[in-house]
Design an enzyme around this catalytic site. Sequence first.
Site, PDB file in Angstrom:
ATOM      1  N   ARG A  52       0.388  -9.052  13.575  1.00 30.87           N
ATOM      2  CA  ARG A  52      -0.186  -8.010  12.700  1.00 30.87           C
ATOM      3  C   ARG A  52      -1.111  -8.626  11.650  1.00 30.87           C
ATOM      4  NH1 ARG A  52       4.875  -5.240  10.461  1.00 30.87           N
ATOM      5  NH2 ARG A  52       3.451  -3.826   9.394  1.00 30.87           N
TER       6      ARG A  52
ATOM      7  N   ARG B  66      12.030  -2.047  10.739  1.00 26.87           N
ATOM      8  CA  ARG B  66      10.991  -1.533  11.632  1.00 26.87           C
ATOM      9  C   ARG B  66      10.810  -2.515  12.785  1.00 26.87           C
ATOM     10  NH1 ARG B  66       5.727   0.153   8.135  1.00 26.87           N
ATOM     11  NH2 ARG B  66       4.722  -0.980   9.819  1.00 26.87           N
TER      12      ARG B  66
ATOM     13  N   LYS C 290       0.827  -1.220   0.000  1.00 21.32           N
ATOM     14  CA  LYS C 290       0.000   0.000   0.000  1.00 21.32           C
ATOM     15  C   LYS C 290       0.855   1.260   0.000  1.00 21.32           C
ATOM     16  CE  LYS C 290      -2.166  -0.804   3.892  1.00 21.32           C
ATOM     17  NZ  LYS C 290      -1.538  -2.068   4.348  1.00 21.32           N
TER      18      LYS C 290
ATOM     19  N   ARG D  90      -8.997   0.892   9.557  1.00 23.74           N
ATOM     20  CA  ARG D  90      -8.540  -0.473   9.820  1.00 23.74           C
ATOM     21  C   ARG D  90      -9.591  -1.308  10.524  1.00 23.74           C
ATOM     22  NH1 ARG D  90      -2.748   0.427   9.289  1.00 23.74           N
ATOM     23  NH2 ARG D  90      -1.521  -1.443   9.607  1.00 23.74           N
TER      24      ARG D  90
ATOM     25  N   ARG E 243      11.910  -6.657   4.856  1.00 24.72           N
ATOM     26  CA  ARG E 243      11.841  -5.206   4.586  1.00 24.72           C
ATOM     27  C   ARG E 243      12.901  -4.412   5.353  1.00 24.72           C
ATOM     28  NH1 ARG E 243       6.052  -2.407   4.787  1.00 24.72           N
ATOM     29  NH2 ARG E 243       6.077  -2.935   6.992  1.00 24.72           N
TER      30      ARG E 243
END
Length: 312
Positions: free
Chosen positions: A169, A158, A13, A88, A127
């Site tokens: 998550r 992160r 996204k 969300r 990532r």
Amino acid sequence: MRIVLLGAPGSGKGTQAQRLQAKYGVPQVSSGDLLRDAVARGTELGLKAKAVMEAGQLVSDDIVLGLIRDRLSRPDAAKGFILDGFPRNEDQADSLNELLTSIGQPLEAVLLLDVPHETLMQRLAGRRLCPTCGSVYNVHSLDGATTCPKEGTALYQRPDDKEEVIGKRLEVYAQQTQPLIEYYSKLGLLRTVAGEGELDSVFERMEAAALAKPVSAASVKVRKARPQAKKAGAQKSAKKSGKKSAKKAPKKVITTPARKSAKKPARKKAVKSGKKVASRKVVKKTVRTAAKKTVSRSKVARKRAKAAARKK
Ligand code: AMP
């Protein structure tokens, strides 16, 4: 362009929102970025959100809604926005509807980036980010490099991309965010985009979905499959499964063996038991002469009838 990007963590996204922002000059409004910024600045709100984010849970609705409301009231958002990561859950979606209706800026589309679970895991765990320019990389394409190719700064991971948090998550997404797919499809706003493949190809699909004019359900004609096509399909699948399809099955040949077999044993029996039985040849000859006789008799009858008519 007033759109929401929906999709699991790692679906891309953020990357796609940045590209849309660069091309269309409409700001990306990312709730995750707004929260991370608050955490980095050490604000009261940021301090509240930090632990929740690191545990992979959702920050409370009122905190996030406050950040979104502030951001959308800035002048650059007057010409549109790309919402990334918000809403969300259904309560956030309801609040967003109210907010946008009150400012006369209703949503135009919700784009769902559809990516398989295994790909999400791989993307999130690999990532890496550049603290200077914000570029996003993946260890699989970095060839062992640990610094940003553009800035030379050391890349970082992160805290919520750590493997133990990723699972949480994705679970939170499935439970709280996924219901929004039905929520927005009921409102006629949902457009699904395949999120795997080259970034450019995904972007093309995103653009097409974002710019597509809404189509009313009433104007969509559903074509019925042609019966012929169905038969072809049925034959193919029959071929695959090894079964003979109805069309290709050999024609059932109807023979009359029953008659022959019924007579043969009777004749055989008679011959065996010593009865006088005419030979096959004799039988055939008799049948032929009988037939001839019938023909000649009918000829005679016709001649007689003609003669009688002439006499009259
Ligand atoms: P993201 O960058 O969108 O993956 O978000 C990172 C984290 O920020 C999430 O795991 C949540 O803890 C928090 N967060 C982001 N957006 C929201 C939201 N709309 N509602 C609640 N928490 C959010």
